[in-house]
Design an enzyme around this catalytic site. Structure first.
Site, mmCIF file in Angstrom:
data_model
loop_
_atom_site.group_PDB
_atom_site.id
_atom_site.type_symbol
_atom_site.label_atom_id
_atom_site.label_comp_id
_atom_site.label_asym_id
_atom_site.label_seq_id
_atom_site.Cartn_x
_atom_site.Cartn_y
_atom_site.Cartn_z
ATOM 1 N N GLU A 218 14.841 -15.376 -0.022
ATOM 2 C CA GLU A 218 15.246 -16.485 0.844
ATOM 3 C C GLU A 218 14.300 -17.675 0.695
ATOM 4 O O GLU A 218 14.644 -18.802 1.078
ATOM 5 C CB GLU A 218 15.256 -16.043 2.309
ATOM 6 C CG GLU A 218 16.344 -15.024 2.647
ATOM 7 C CD GLU A 218 16.211 -14.530 4.084
ATOM 8 O OE1 GLU A 218 15.397 -15.125 4.840
ATOM 9 O OE2 GLU A 218 16.881 -13.559 4.438
ATOM 10 N N ASP B 277 0.826 -1.197 0.000
ATOM 11 C CA ASP B 277 0.000 0.000 0.000
ATOM 12 C C ASP B 277 0.871 1.262 0.000
ATOM 13 O O ASP B 277 1.887 1.321 0.690
ATOM 14 C CB ASP B 277 -0.893 -0.024 1.251
ATOM 15 C CG ASP B 277 -1.910 1.096 1.271
ATOM 16 O OD1 ASP B 277 -2.740 1.143 0.341
ATOM 17 O OD2 ASP B 277 -1.870 1.913 2.213
#
Length: 562
Positions: free
Chosen positions: A266, A217
């Site tokens: 990751e 956002d």
């Protein structure tokens, strides 16, 4: 022209776990208005679980959930009180896990909203900041400043918030805090290492629960330079937005996103992210780069007039921007912040214009939403055509809940039932976004058209009965049936390959072809377009034949097989 079937099918495009997002159709769920499982009038997570088969039959590749976190709903859930929990009115973390499992079982990815610019004023950090007082570590997580004037009773600047009114709010001990949105949404201080670390914890929390990606956002507003003396409102308006503006689209925001990208990478597969960044076009590739968030919303078509040359320019520009960043473009016509495109396209031009980004169509609403000024049939016909055009483009397409039913904006909401802070902060000068957030109609009957067992939290109009899922599901001519056919066919046809424009001889008709022979023709005009060659019509938004494309209609076609 080749009439061969595409070399890339949904199995090759969507099954690559690292790149599924590049050509995905993503369905936005506004959770509080999707489905209410417990009858309290508010949509919830179990309500989503109850309707996953609707999403699967629609054929979407992913869902994006607007905020479902604990919130006092000062701004429809975008005032977050706890980033690592579910609002008790919407369910529990166990319910969330069940939803993810149900969607994943149907090969639907899950994207969640992250709101990093501000918290709720009910967040534990902000409550701690109020109690801790001036100069405390707790206040340094936010943007507190002393006031001006002899006694500090005037705000630090005369800036205006996005929802109207002052951008500063005074607390009991006399200090002021910055809120670019509602007063209940204090802005965070992203120079504070604790803020940065906590959001990494939040991103890891949801990634570990199986979330596939994040929508960020107001991604362009996190970092700020509040070095004094602070500029006035007029001075601020004169500062170029070139990467060094005090409040908007600063280059240093990408230091944050580089850390986020390292975290995303990751995971196997890497988590995805898309920026909600209302920035100049040449700034978009920074957010969409693989070193930053990886993808950024393209709002240009959402902001555009219904006009063929405008659409063509925007499509060409945004495909070039995507190529520059190495990302894929995003296409969107409606979301939870704007007047639904079926309504925008049915309004006279002077009432469909925008006074600010995302405000197209608000003039009609503010003037009372006069039905006599809205051509509903034409608006829906154009909306169907525009959606079919978008789905034929390379890149990902975002669709907003209810547009698959052809829903129009709900204009007639009494003042005492409105919820959007824009309405209250502007003292009614703008009615706000409630009209596109009215709960969905699932059945033609029932107290809330199947949304729940009782009244919905926003009033639904009687005409919702005609658009209910159970009505449209059995109607081959319905908008729902069109979306289902379009998404199924798109899965067969879509590739990463780009498009080539074809000459039409008319300014009001667009025609492009994909390398696999897939052709898309959209007639924006009032007169039918006669195709200059024989084509097999694969799909039509509204009654095309093998030789004629009616007004306000899009067709997908292919050269006939020999």
């Amino acid at each position: 022209m080749t009439d061969a079937l595409p070399a890339e099918t949904p199995e090759t495009l969507a099954s690559d776990p690292a790149t599924w997002w590049r050509q995905a159709v993503v369905y936005q769920i506004y959770p509080r208005s999707f489905a209410d499982a417990n009858g309290d009038g508010l949509g919830d997570i179990p309500g989503i679980v109850a309707h996953v088969d609707h999403l699967a039959s629609l054929g979407v590749d992913a869902v994006w959930l607007s905020p479902f976190y604990p919130s006092e709903l000062a701004d429809g859930g975008y005032d977050v009180a706890d980033y690592r929990d579910v609002d008790p009115r919407l369910g529990t973390l166990d319910d969330f896990d069940e939803m993810v499992a149900a969607l994943h079982a149907r090969d639907i990815k899950v994207v969640v909203d992250i709101v990093p610019n501000h918290t709720s004023d009910q967040h534990a950090w902000f409550q701690e900041a109020l109690a801790a007082g001036r100069g405390s570590a707790a206040r340094d997580r936010y943007l507190f400043r002393e006031g001006t004037g002899p006694d500090g009773s005037e705000p630090p600047t005369d800036w205006v918030a996005m929802f109207g009114g002052p951008a500063w709010h005074r607390v009991e001990d006399g200090q002021w805090y910055l809120h670019n949105f509602a007063p209940e949404q204090p802005d965070l201080n992203w120079d504070n290492p604790e803020v940065r670390e906590d959001f990494l914890t939040t991103l890891r929390f949801w990634s570990d629960r199986g979330v596939d990606g994040f929508r960020i956002d107001v991604a362009h507003m996190l970092t700020k330079d509040l070095t004094e003396p602070l500029p006035s409102r007029d001075e601020l308006a004169l500062i170029p937005i070139d990467g060094n503006h005090p409040l908007i689209d600063r280059d240093d925001v990408h230091e944050i996103y580089a850390d986020w990208r390292a975290l995303f990478n990751e995971y196997d597969p890497p988590r995805t992210a898309v920026a909600e960044a209302w920035v100049a076009s040449h700034r978009v590739p920074k957010y969409a780069s693989p070193e930053s968030l990886g993808q950024s919303f393209n709002f240009d078509l959402l902001e555009a007039d219904y006009d063929a040359p405008t659409f063509r320019r925007i499509i060409a520009d945004n495909l070039a921007l995507a190529a520059e960043s190495g990302s894929s473009s995003t296409w969107v016509l409606s979301n939870h912040d704007v007047v639904r495109h079926a309504t925008r396209y049915g309004l006279p031009a002077e009432l469909a214009t925008a006074s600010a980004p995302g405000r197209r169509g608000q003039a009609w609403l503010t003037a009372g939403g006069d039905e006599a000024l809205l051509d509903r049939a034409r608006g829906l016909r154009r909306a169907r055509a525009a959606t079919l055009l978008l789905l034929g483009l390379p890149g990902s397409t975002y669709i907003y809940q209810g547009e698959e039913l052809g829903l129009h904006e709900v204009a007639d909401i009494p003042a005492d039932q409105r919820q959007d802070p824009t309405f209250f902060r502007s003292e009614g000068a703008e009615v706000g976004r409630d009209g596109c957030r009215v709960p969905l109609p699932w059945t033609a009957e029932g107290p809330s058209f199947g949304f729940g067992s009782g009244p919905a939290h926003l009033p639904q109009p009687a005409w919702f009965a005609e658009c209910a899922v159970d009505v449209e599901a059995d109607d081959p001519a319905s908008t729902l049936s069109l979306y289902r056919r379009a998404l199924a066919l798109r899965h067969e046809l879509q590739t990463e390959e780009q498009l080539a424009w074809r000459h039409t001889g008319r300014d009001d008709v667009l025609w492009f072809q994909r390398p696999n022979g897939w052709q898309v023709v959209m007639n924006f005009g009032d007169e039918e377009f006669v195709l200059p060659e024989e084509l097999d019509i694969l799909l039509s938004s509204d009654g095309a034949t093998a030789s004629v494309v009616p007004a306000d209609t899009t067709v997908w076609a292919r050269a006939p097989l020999s």
